[in-house]
Design an enzyme around this catalytic site. Sequence first.
Site, PDB file in Angstrom:
ATOM      1  N   GLY A 123       0.771  -1.281  -0.051  1.00  0.00           N
ATOM      2  CA  GLY A 123      -0.167   0.016   0.122  1.00  0.00           C
ATOM      3  C   GLY A 123       0.781   1.194   0.017  1.00  0.00           C
ATOM      4  O   GLY A 123       0.321   2.262   0.252  1.00  0.00           O
ATOM      5  N   LEU A 124       2.089   1.060  -0.245  1.00  0.00           N
ATOM      6  CA  LEU A 124       3.049   2.441  -0.078  1.00  0.00           C
ATOM      7  C   LEU A 124       2.648   3.221  -1.357  1.00  0.00           C
ATOM      8  O   LEU A 124       2.814   4.521  -1.363  1.00  0.00           O
ATOM      9  CB  LEU A 124       4.486   2.035   0.149  1.00  0.00           C
ATOM     10  CG  LEU A 124       4.757   1.078   1.174  1.00  0.00           C
ATOM     11  CD1 LEU A 124       6.320   0.816   1.148  1.00  0.00           C
ATOM     12  CD2 LEU A 124       4.423   1.900   2.588  1.00  0.00           C
ATOM     13  N   GLY A 125       2.609   2.777  -2.589  1.00  0.00           N
ATOM     14  CA  GLY A 125       2.343   3.432  -3.822  1.00  0.00           C
ATOM     15  C   GLY A 125       1.103   4.401  -3.412  1.00  0.00           C
ATOM     16  O   GLY A 125       1.002   5.644  -3.917  1.00  0.00           O
ATOM     17  N   LYS A 126      -0.079   3.767  -2.859  1.00  0.00           N
ATOM     18  CA  LYS A 126      -1.275   4.434  -2.634  1.00  0.00           C
ATOM     19  C   LYS A 126      -0.745   5.698  -1.826  1.00  0.00           C
ATOM     20  O   LYS A 126      -1.605   6.710  -1.705  1.00  0.00           O
ATOM     21  CB  LYS A 126      -2.444   3.667  -1.996  1.00  0.00           C
ATOM     22  CG  LYS A 126      -3.089   2.627  -3.028  1.00  0.00           C
ATOM     23  CD  LYS A 126      -4.214   1.780  -2.184  1.00  0.00           C
ATOM     24  CE  LYS A 126      -4.653   0.900  -3.203  1.00  0.00           C
ATOM     25  NZ  LYS A 126      -5.458  -0.220  -2.569  1.00  0.00           N
ATOM     26  N   TYR A 177      -2.954   3.187 -11.489  1.00  0.00           N
ATOM     27  CA  TYR A 177      -3.529   4.444 -11.564  1.00  0.00           C
ATOM     28  C   TYR A 177      -5.039   4.392 -12.069  1.00  0.00           C
ATOM     29  O   TYR A 177      -5.804   5.221 -11.305  1.00  0.00           O
ATOM     30  CB  TYR A 177      -2.566   5.173 -12.430  1.00  0.00           C
ATOM     31  CG  TYR A 177      -1.065   5.403 -12.073  1.00  0.00           C
ATOM     32  CD1 TYR A 177      -0.714   5.861 -10.881  1.00  0.00           C
ATOM     33  CD2 TYR A 177      -0.133   4.852 -13.059  1.00  0.00           C
ATOM     34  CE1 TYR A 177       0.505   5.868 -10.422  1.00  0.00           C
ATOM     35  CE2 TYR A 177       1.262   5.127 -12.686  1.00  0.00           C
ATOM     36  CZ  TYR A 177       1.564   5.462 -11.485  1.00  0.00           C
ATOM     37  OH  TYR A 177       2.913   5.741 -11.223  1.00  0.00           O
TER      38      TYR A 177
END
Length: 172
Positions: free
Chosen positions: A106-109, A142
Amino acid sequence: MAIQIKVINDLEVKKLQKLSLQTFNDTFSAQNTPENMEAYVSEAFQLTKLAAELQRPDSTFFFIYTEDQLAGYLKVNIDQAQTEDIAENALEIERIYVDKAFKGQGLGKRLIAKAITIAQEKNKSSVWLGVWEKNEPALGFYKKLGFQQVTSHSFWMGDDEQTDLIMVKTLK
Protein backbone atom coordinates in the site's frame (compact mmCIF):
# COMPACT_ATOMS: atom_id res chain seq x y z
CA MET A 1 3.34 -0.89 10.42
CA ALA A 2 4.99 2.50 10.93
CA ILE A 3 5.04 4.39 7.63
CA GLN A 4 6.67 7.79 7.31
CA ILE A 5 6.87 10.13 4.32
CA LYS A 6 9.65 12.71 4.61
CA VAL A 7 10.89 15.52 2.37
CA ILE A 8 14.28 14.66 0.88
CA ASN A 9 16.99 17.19 1.70
CA ASP A 10 20.13 18.14 -0.24
CA LEU A 11 22.33 15.93 1.92
CA GLU A 12 20.38 12.84 0.84
CA VAL A 13 21.10 13.19 -2.88
CA LYS A 14 23.33 10.08 -2.99
CA LYS A 15 20.66 8.02 -1.26
CA LEU A 16 18.13 9.37 -3.79
CA GLN A 17 20.43 8.48 -6.68
CA LYS A 18 20.95 4.92 -5.41
CA LEU A 19 17.22 4.33 -4.92
CA SER A 20 16.40 5.95 -8.29
CA LEU A 21 18.83 3.70 -10.15
CA GLN A 22 17.68 0.58 -8.32
CA THR A 23 13.94 1.12 -8.73
CA PHE A 24 14.20 2.31 -12.34
CA ASN A 25 16.30 -0.72 -13.29
CA ASP A 26 13.96 -3.10 -11.43
CA THR A 27 10.96 -1.59 -13.23
CA PHE A 28 12.26 -1.30 -16.79
CA SER A 29 15.39 -3.38 -17.42
CA ALA A 30 13.55 -6.58 -18.42
CA GLN A 31 11.83 -4.81 -21.33
CA ASN A 32 14.68 -2.60 -22.55
CA THR A 33 18.21 -3.17 -23.82
CA PRO A 34 21.11 -2.64 -21.41
CA GLU A 35 22.46 0.05 -23.77
CA ASN A 36 19.21 2.04 -23.75
CA MET A 37 18.87 1.67 -19.98
CA GLU A 38 22.42 2.91 -19.44
CA ALA A 39 21.95 5.82 -21.85
CA TYR A 40 18.86 6.93 -19.95
CA VAL A 41 19.97 6.45 -16.33
CA SER A 42 23.45 7.91 -16.87
CA GLU A 43 21.73 11.16 -17.89
CA ALA A 44 18.58 11.21 -15.74
CA PHE A 45 20.14 10.20 -12.45
CA GLN A 46 23.47 12.07 -12.45
CA LEU A 47 24.25 13.41 -8.98
CA THR A 48 24.55 16.98 -10.26
CA LYS A 49 21.21 16.74 -12.07
CA LEU A 50 19.43 15.30 -9.03
CA ALA A 51 21.02 17.93 -6.78
CA ALA A 52 19.76 20.66 -9.13
CA GLU A 53 16.27 19.10 -9.14
CA LEU A 54 16.26 19.11 -5.33
CA GLN A 55 16.95 22.87 -5.45
CA ARG A 56 13.97 23.73 -7.67
CA PRO A 57 11.39 25.67 -5.66
CA ASP A 58 8.44 24.14 -7.53
CA SER A 59 9.64 20.52 -7.17
CA THR A 60 9.59 18.39 -4.04
CA PHE A 61 10.98 14.90 -3.45
CA PHE A 62 9.82 12.58 -0.67
CA PHE A 63 11.18 9.31 0.70
CA ILE A 64 8.73 6.78 2.10
CA TYR A 65 9.90 4.58 4.96
CA THR A 66 8.27 1.53 6.45
CA GLU A 67 9.57 0.45 9.85
CA ASP A 68 12.50 2.87 9.29
CA GLN A 69 13.50 1.11 6.06
CA LEU A 70 13.70 3.21 2.90
CA ALA A 71 11.01 1.81 0.63
CA GLY A 72 10.45 4.28 -2.20
CA TYR A 73 10.21 7.86 -3.33
CA LEU A 74 8.00 10.46 -4.96
CA LYS A 75 8.75 13.60 -6.98
CA VAL A 76 6.04 16.19 -7.55
CA ASN A 77 6.16 19.36 -9.64
CA ILE A 78 3.95 22.42 -9.79
CA ASP A 79 3.87 25.52 -11.93
CA GLN A 80 7.07 26.07 -13.97
CA ALA A 81 8.70 22.82 -12.80
CA GLN A 82 6.18 20.64 -14.61
CA THR A 83 7.68 18.74 -17.52
CA GLU A 84 4.70 19.57 -19.75
CA ASP A 85 1.62 21.77 -19.78
CA ILE A 86 -0.97 19.01 -19.53
CA ALA A 87 -3.77 20.42 -17.42
CA GLU A 88 -4.54 23.89 -16.14
CA ASN A 89 -3.83 24.42 -12.44
CA ALA A 90 -2.33 20.95 -11.98
CA LEU A 91 0.31 19.11 -9.99
CA GLU A 92 2.56 16.63 -11.80
CA ILE A 93 3.73 13.36 -10.31
CA GLU A 94 6.99 13.08 -12.23
CA ARG A 95 8.36 10.03 -10.42
CA ILE A 96 6.85 7.49 -8.08
CA TYR A 97 8.74 4.31 -7.30
CA VAL A 98 8.49 1.65 -4.62
CA ASP A 99 11.35 -0.78 -4.07
CA LYS A 100 10.30 -4.26 -5.24
CA ALA A 101 10.90 -5.65 -1.73
CA PHE A 102 8.10 -3.40 -0.43
CA LYS A 103 5.50 -3.74 -3.22
CA GLY A 104 2.02 -4.86 -2.25
CA GLN A 105 2.07 -3.00 1.09
CA GLY A 106 0.00 0.00 0.00
CA LEU A 107 2.98 2.35 -0.18
CA GLY A 108 2.21 3.50 -3.71
CA LYS A 109 -1.29 4.48 -2.57
CA ARG A 110 0.24 6.42 0.33
CA LEU A 111 2.54 8.31 -2.06
CA ILE A 112 -0.36 9.12 -4.41
CA ALA A 113 -2.38 10.31 -1.39
CA LYS A 114 0.56 12.53 -0.40
CA ALA A 115 0.66 14.06 -3.89
CA ILE A 116 -3.11 14.66 -3.81
CA THR A 117 -2.85 16.30 -0.39
CA ILE A 118 -0.14 18.64 -1.67
CA ALA A 119 -2.25 19.44 -4.74
CA GLN A 120 -5.23 20.26 -2.54
CA GLU A 121 -3.11 22.41 -0.19
CA LYS A 122 -1.92 24.36 -3.24
CA ASN A 123 -5.47 24.63 -4.60
CA LYS A 124 -4.70 22.57 -7.70
CA SER A 125 -7.65 21.13 -9.58
CA SER A 126 -5.96 18.00 -10.90
CA VAL A 127 -2.97 15.66 -10.63
CA TRP A 128 -1.31 14.15 -13.70
CA LEU A 129 1.47 11.72 -14.57
CA GLY A 130 2.98 9.87 -17.49
CA VAL A 131 3.21 6.07 -17.49
CA TRP A 132 4.80 3.78 -20.07
CA GLU A 133 2.12 2.07 -22.14
CA LYS A 134 3.77 -1.33 -21.49
CA ASN A 135 3.83 -0.90 -17.70
CA GLU A 136 0.60 -2.82 -17.14
CA PRO A 137 0.84 -3.02 -13.32
CA ALA A 138 1.22 0.77 -13.06
CA LEU A 139 -1.57 1.43 -15.58
CA GLY A 140 -3.97 -0.74 -13.60
CA PHE A 141 -2.90 0.88 -10.33
CA TYR A 142 -3.50 4.43 -11.60
CA LYS A 143 -6.84 3.53 -13.19
CA LYS A 144 -8.00 2.02 -9.89
CA LEU A 145 -7.13 5.29 -8.18
CA GLY A 146 -9.24 7.32 -10.60
CA PHE A 147 -6.67 8.47 -13.16
CA GLN A 148 -7.88 8.61 -16.75
CA GLN A 149 -5.81 8.72 -19.92
CA VAL A 150 -6.11 12.06 -21.71
CA THR A 151 -3.28 11.93 -24.25
CA SER A 152 0.16 10.41 -24.84
CA HIS A 153 3.67 11.56 -25.66
CA SER A 154 7.00 10.16 -26.79
CA PHE A 155 9.55 9.15 -24.19
CA TRP A 156 13.08 8.31 -25.26
CA MET A 157 14.82 5.39 -23.59
CA GLY A 158 18.23 5.75 -25.18
CA ASP A 159 17.57 5.49 -28.92
CA ASP A 160 14.20 3.74 -28.46
CA GLU A 161 11.14 5.97 -28.88
CA GLN A 162 8.46 4.76 -26.50
CA THR A 163 4.96 5.97 -25.67
CA ASP A 164 3.94 7.30 -22.27
CA LEU A 165 0.23 7.57 -21.58
CA ILE A 166 -0.67 10.82 -19.86
CA MET A 167 -3.20 10.23 -17.09
CA VAL A 168 -5.09 12.86 -15.11
CA LYS A 169 -7.09 12.67 -11.90
CA THR A 170 -9.49 15.55 -11.37
CA LEU A 171 -9.78 16.68 -7.75
CA LYS A 172 -12.99 17.76 -6.07
